[in-house]
Design an enzyme around this catalytic site. Structure first.
Site, PDB file in Angstrom:
ATOM      1  N   HIS A 153     -10.539  -1.750  11.442  1.00 12.69           N
ATOM      2  CA  HIS A 153      -9.454  -2.630  10.993  1.00 12.69           C
ATOM      3  C   HIS A 153      -9.291  -3.737  12.039  1.00 12.69           C
ATOM      4  CE1 HIS A 153      -5.004  -2.785   9.462  1.00 12.69           C
ATOM      5  NE2 HIS A 153      -5.773  -3.594   8.786  1.00 12.69           N
TER       6      HIS A 153
ATOM      7  N   CYS B 286       0.466  -7.275  12.043  1.00 11.36           N
ATOM      8  CA  CYS B 286       0.801  -7.462  13.458  1.00 11.36           C
ATOM      9  C   CYS B 286       0.177  -8.732  14.006  1.00 11.36           C
ATOM     10  CB  CYS B 286       0.325  -6.273  14.292  1.00 11.36           C
ATOM     11  SG  CYS B 286       1.352  -4.826  14.117  1.00 11.36           S
TER      12      CYS B 286
ATOM     13  N   SER C 208      -1.553  -3.175  10.371  1.00 11.77           N
ATOM     14  CA  SER C 208      -1.270  -4.180   9.341  1.00 11.77           C
ATOM     15  C   SER C 208      -0.064  -5.032   9.726  1.00 11.77           C
ATOM     16  CB  SER C 208      -0.971  -3.496   8.004  1.00 11.77           C
ATOM     17  OG  SER C 208      -2.105  -2.809   7.557  1.00 11.77           O
TER      18      SER C 208
ATOM     19  N   LYS D  74      -9.422  -1.818   1.787  1.00  8.30           N
ATOM     20  CA  LYS D  74      -9.148  -0.637   2.618  1.00  8.30           C
ATOM     21  C   LYS D  74      -9.922   0.586   2.123  1.00  8.30           C
ATOM     22  CE  LYS D  74      -6.024  -3.215   4.580  1.00  8.30           C
ATOM     23  NZ  LYS D  74      -6.226  -3.836   5.880  1.00  8.30           N
TER      24      LYS D  74
ATOM     25  N   ARG E 106       1.992 -12.046  -0.368  1.00  5.04           N
ATOM     26  CA  ARG E 106       0.639 -12.314   0.134  1.00  5.04           C
ATOM     27  C   ARG E 106       0.039 -13.567  -0.481  1.00  5.04           C
ATOM     28  NH1 ARG E 106      -1.749  -8.485   3.969  1.00  5.04           N
ATOM     29  NH2 ARG E 106      -0.085  -6.967   4.229  1.00  5.04           N
TER      30      ARG E 106
ATOM     31  N   TYR F  89      -1.611  -3.557  -6.870  1.00  3.61           N
ATOM     32  CA  TYR F  89      -1.312  -4.327  -5.663  1.00  3.61           C
ATOM     33  C   TYR F  89      -2.293  -4.103  -4.515  1.00  3.61           C
ATOM     34  CZ  TYR F  89       1.543  -6.965  -2.418  1.00  3.61           C
ATOM     35  OH  TYR F  89       1.997  -7.919  -1.554  1.00  3.61           O
TER      36      TYR F  89
ATOM     37  N   ASP G  59      -9.325  -9.195   9.141  1.00  3.63           N
ATOM     38  CA  ASP G  59      -8.784  -7.875   8.779  1.00  3.63           C
ATOM     39  C   ASP G  59      -9.756  -6.724   9.020  1.00  3.63           C
ATOM     40  OD1 ASP G  59      -6.608  -6.321   7.745  1.00  3.63           O
ATOM     41  OD2 ASP G  59      -7.681  -6.131   5.843  1.00  3.63           O
TER      42      ASP G  59
ATOM     43  N   ARG H 255       0.840  -1.192   0.000  1.00  4.23           N
ATOM     44  CA  ARG H 255       0.000   0.000   0.000  1.00  4.23           C
ATOM     45  C   ARG H 255       0.876   1.244   0.000  1.00  4.23           C
ATOM     46  NH1 ARG H 255      -1.804   1.123   4.431  1.00  4.23           N
ATOM     47  NH2 ARG H 255      -1.367  -0.826   5.493  1.00  4.23           N
TER      48      ARG H 255
HETATM   49  O1  SAT Z   1      -2.461  -4.243   1.020  1.00  6.50           O
HETATM   50  S1  SAT Z   1      -3.480  -4.207   2.093  1.00  6.50           S
HETATM   51  O2  SAT Z   1      -3.757  -2.841   2.455  1.00  6.50           O
HETATM   52  O3  SAT Z   1      -4.705  -4.852   1.628  1.00  6.50           O
HETATM   53  C1  SAT Z   1      -2.914  -5.109   3.439  1.00  6.50           C
HETATM   54  C2  SAT Z   1      -2.753  -4.345   4.710  1.00  6.50           C
HETATM   55  O4  SAT Z   1      -1.990  -3.399   4.776  1.00  6.50           O
HETATM   56  O5  SAT Z   1      -3.391  -4.706   5.727  1.00  6.50           O
HETATM   57 MN    MN Z   2      -5.140  -4.942   7.175  1.00  2.00          MN
END
Ligand code: SAT
Ligand code: MN
Length: 659
Positions: free
Chosen positions: A269, A293, A291, A249, A407, A240, A316, A97
Site C-alpha cells: 500500500h 494519510c 488510507s 485493494k 472521491r 463503492y 496508492d 470500504r
Molecule cells: O476505497 S479504497 O479502498 O479504494 C480507498 C482506500 O481506502 O485507500
Molecule cells: Mn489506499
C-alpha cells in the site's frame, strides 16, 4: 440450471448453452478456456439479460457514461467548466470500504490469521452462490479484462472482473489498463485473477415482472470475499471504491500479497515517486501510509526547496520485485487515481486540482449552481449547494456538503507531474522505503532505520489515527502495520517474516528504510511541521542519506538515526527551535508506554510474529531505558539550546540554530 461448485476455476464443468457466451468470447479471440468457461458459468448463475465484453475504447467510455446520464445514475458536470466529467452519488450505507464485510477464505483460519475475517471457502462459496443466483436479472453483465501494470511488463499481472455495474466499468477503464489489449495477453496458460461483482439489485423479479432501478443500486447484504488459493474475488452488494473496483485493494493488495509471498516479491500500500536533486541525480522512493494519510499529496509534492523536483509514479499501490541486478524494482500497477476530494485545493495539492479538470468521475462531492463540484477545503463555501445526498445546502446547514470520503477518479496520464517512469515496462529501482502514519505524539518527523530488520520493525509498528476512508471512529489510534492492516491476504506475522526474507535475499542491495510523521502536534494542539511542499526537506535528507557511504548527516537516537547538525535544511522556514526540538523529542515515559502497547499488540497477533521483530522491541526498550523525569519540564522551558537529554535532540536543535 447448473449450480456452481467450490472449484469454479478448476473443474471444467460442461456449460449448457448461454447464447451470447461462446460468440462473444470467440469474437474477442479468447485463448484461455478457463476464462471462457468461467464467464459462461457466472452468466448461468447470475442470469443477466446480456453479456458485454468491454474493449476499453474511448468510444465505449463515452457511450457508457452518456447512458448512465440518461439513466440518472451520473450527473454530467458543465462541459465548459469540467469537460467529460460526472458526479455519482452513492447511498449513505455505501460510502467507504467495509472491513467487517471483508473476508479471506483461505483453506484454514490460521492462514488468514488474527487480523482478517475468515470463512471456510466451501461454505462461503455456498453462501455467495445463493446471493449471486439470478442477481443480474434484467441487467447487463460486463466482462472487464485488465492489466495491472504496463501490458506485458515484467512485474505486471492480469485480471478479469465481471460486474453488473456500469459505474464500475467506467471506473476500471480509468483505474487500470482495461480492454482488448489486456485480454489478448491472456493466453491458454496465462494466470489471471478472477473477480465477480454484483451490486445485488436485479431488475426483474422472480415472476418476471419489472423492478425499478435506482441511481445507486446496492444491497443491504454485503460481502467482499477473497479466495487466495483460487486467485478469485467475489464481491456482492456494494458499488463503492475498494469494495467494488476489484483491481485495487482486492487484487493488487489482498490476492496480490499472497501471490507475492509465493513468488518472493512485495505487494504494498505504497505511493511511488521520483525525486531529482539539483545536480540531476534521481532517487525512487516508495512510501507506505494508511488510507487517507496523504499518499496522494506526497506523490504530487511541489518541493519548497529550489532545484529539487518530485515526479509522480503512483499514489496508492506499488508492486516491488527483486530484479536481475539484485535490486528491488517497483511499478505502480494502477493507471488512475481514486483520490480523496475533501481537503484538496490549490494550496494543498495544485497538481491534483489540475488532474481533475476533465474526464473525471466524482463520487459524493457537492454540486454547485453552475454545474461544477465543491468539497470542504476546496475554497470558501459557496452561498448554497446541492450536497452529496442531493439536498439543498448552505454553510449554515451544519453538515459537510461533500462526504468526508468523497472521491475523484481520474487517469494518471492527466497528472502534469507524471514521471516517464510510469510507462517503464519493468519499473524503477527503489532507493528508499518510507513508513508513516498520522501521529500527534511520540513519532519524530523522520528516523532512519539502522538495519533492514529495524526497518521491518518500523513498518510493523505503524499506528495511525483513523480516517474517513474506513468505517469506524475518525481520530482513534489504531495499529496499521505497513499501512496494510486491511489489505494483507494472509497471516500478519507471516507477512512480516516475508518482509524479512525479501530483505535477506536483497542483502546489501536492499533499499534503506525510514519512518516519517508529518502530523506531530505541539502542546497547543497545532501541527509542528508545515508539511506539504516542505516535506521535500525531509526527502532531501533521505536522498543525502541514501547517497552517503558513512554516517554523515545522521546521529543516533533511541529510535534510530536522525538528522545531524545542519543536515536537515530548514532555511527559510519560520520554525521556532522549540518546534524543531519537539519534532524529534523522545519522551522516554511515553515511549515505554508505547513499548508496552506494542508488546500487547504483538501478543494479540499470536506466535507467528517473527523472533527478529520481537528482538527489535526488546532492543528499543533497552535503548530507551528508565523514564527521564526532566523531559517534561525541559519541553515547557522551550529553550531548545539547553536540552541535554539525548545526543539526537542536541544534534537536530543545533541544526535549527545554525539555519
Ligand atoms: O476505497 S479504497 O479502498 O479504494 C480507498 C482506500 O481506502 O485507500
Ligand atoms: Mn489506499
Amino acid at each position: 440450471m447448473t449450480t456452481c461448485t467450490a472449484d469454479h476455476l478448476h473443474t471444467p464443468v460442461p456449460v449448457p448453452p448461454y447464447p451470447e457466451v461462446p460468440q462473444g468470447a470467440f469474437q474477442h479471440g479468447i485463448a484461455n478456456q478457463a476464462l471462457a468457461d468461467w464467464v459462461a458459468r457466472i452468466a448461468l448463475l447470475t442470469r443477466p439479460d446480456e453479456i458485454v465484453w468491454c474493449d476499453g475504447s474511448d468510444e465505449e467510455w463515452h457511450r457508457m457514461t452518456e447512458a448512465m446520464v440518461q439513466a440518472g445514475s451520473l450527473i454530467r458536470l458543465d462541459p465548459g467548466l469540467r469537460p467529460d466529467s460526472f458526479l455519482a452519488r452513492s447511498t449513505d450505507d455505501d460510502v467507504a470500504r467495509m472491513e467487517d464485510r471483508t473476508f479471506i477464505c483461505s483453506q484454514t483460519e490460521s492462514q488468514a490469521g488474527p487480523t482478517n475475517n475468515w470463512r471456510a471457502p466451501g461454505s462461503m462459496h455456498a453462501e455467495l452462490d445463493g446471493l449471486f443466483a439470478e442477481s443480474m436479472r434484467g441487467r447487463t453483465m460486463y466482462v472487464v479484462p485488465y492489466s495491472m501494470g504496463p501490458v506485458g511488463g515484467a512485474i505486471s499481472q492480469l485480471g478479469v472482473q465481471i460486474t453488473d455495474s456500469p459505474y464500475v466499468v467506467v471506473s476500471l477503464a480509468t483505474m487500470t489498463r482495461m480492454g482488448t489489449e489486456a485480454l489478448r495477453e491472456i493466453g491458454p496458460d496465462t494466470p489471471w485473477v478472477a473477480g465477480v461483482h454484483s451490486v445485488g439489485h436485479p431488475l426483474r423479479n422472480a415472476d418476471g415482472t419489472r423492478r425499478e432501478d435506482v441511481a445507486w443500486p446496492s444491497n443491504p447484504t454485503k460481502y467482499i470475499a477473497h479466495f487466495p488459493e483460487e486467485r478469485a474475488i467475489w464481491s456482492f452488494g456494494s458499488g463503492y471504491g475498494g469494495n467494488a473496483l476489484l483491481s485495487k485493494k482486492c487484487f493488487a493488495l489482498r490476492i496480490g500479497s499472497t501471490i507475492a509471498r509465493d513468488e518472493g516479491w512485495l505487494a504494498e500500500h505504497m505511493l511511488l515517486l521520483k525525486l531529482t536533486d539539483p545536480s540531476g541525480r534521481a532517487f525512487h522512493i516508495a512510501a507506505a501510509f494508511p488510507s487517507a494519510c496523504g499518499k496522494t499529496n506526497l506523490a504530487m509534492l511541489r518541493p519548497s526547496l529550489p532545484g529539487w523536483s518530485v515526479e509522480t509514479i503512483g499514489d496508492d499501490i506499488a508492486w516491488l520485485r527483486p530484479g536481475p541486478d539484485g535490486r528491488l524494482w517497483a511499478i505502480n500497477p494502477e493507471a488512475g487515481i481514486f483520490g480523496v476530494a475533501p481537503g484538496t485545493s490549490e494550496a494543498t495539492n495544485p497538481v491534483a486540482v489540475d488532474l481533475v479538470r476533465k474526464r473525471t468521475i466524482f463520487t459524493n462531492v457537492a454540486l454547485t449552481e453552475d454545474g461544477d463540484v465543491w468539497w470542504e477545503g476546496k475554497s470558501e463555501p459557496p452561498a448554497h449547494l446541492i450536497d452529496w445526498q442531493g439536498h439543498y445546502w448552505t454553510p449554515a446547514s451544519g453538515l459537510p456538503a461533500a462526504h468526508p470520503n468523497a472521491r475523484f477518479t481520474a487517469p494518471l496520464t492527466q497528472c502534469r507531474t507524471l514521471a516517464d517512469d510510469w510507462f517503464a515496462a519493468d519499473g524503477v529501482p527503489v532507493d528508499a522505503i518510507l513508513f508513516g502514519g498520522r501521529r500527534a505524539s511520540n513519532v519524530p518527523l523522520v528516523v532512519e532505520s539502522t538495519s533492514w530488520e529495524h526497518g521491518v520493525f518500523m513498518g510493523a509498528t505503524i499506528s495511525s489515527e483513523r480516517t474517513a476512508a474506513q468505517e469506524g471512529t475518525v481520530g482513534e489510534l489504531r495499529h496499521d502495520p505497513f499501512g496494510m492492516l486491511p489489505f494483507v491476504g494472509y497471516d500478519m506475522g507471516d507477512y512480516w517474516q516475508h518482509w524479512l526474507d525479501v530483505g535477506a535475499a536483497l542483502g546489501d542491495r536492499a533499499p534503506r528504510i525510514f519512518q516519517v510523521n508529518w502530523f506531530r502536534k505541539g502542546p497547543d494542539g497545532s501541527f509542528l511541521w508545515p508539511g506539504f511542499g516542505d516535506n521535500a526537506r525531509v526527502l532531501a535528507w533521505i536522498a543525502a542519506r541514501v547517497s552517503a557511504r558513512d554516517t554523515a548527516g545522521a546521529v543516533e537516537s533511541e529510535l534510530g538515526l536522525i538528522p545531524a547538525e545542519g543536515a536537515l535544511d530548514v532555511r527559510g522556514l519560520d520554525l521556532p527551535n522549540r518546534s524543531l526540538y519537539a519534532l524529534f523529542e523522545v519522551d522516554s515515559a511515553a515511549w515505554l508506554e508505547e513499548c508496552d502497547e506494542i508488546a500487547a499488540y504483538f501478543a494479540s497477533l499470536g506466535d507467528t510474529v517473527p523472533a527478529a521483530v520481537r528482538a527489535q522491541l526488546v532492543a528499543l526498550r533497552e535503548r530507551i531505558g528508565e523514564p527521564q523525569s526532566h523531559s517534561a519540564s525541559s519541553r515547557e522551558g522551550g529553550s531548545a539550546g539547553t536540552a541535554t537529554e539525548t545526543s539526537g535532540r542536541r544534534a537536530v536543535v543545533a541544526s535549527g540554530v545554525a539555519a
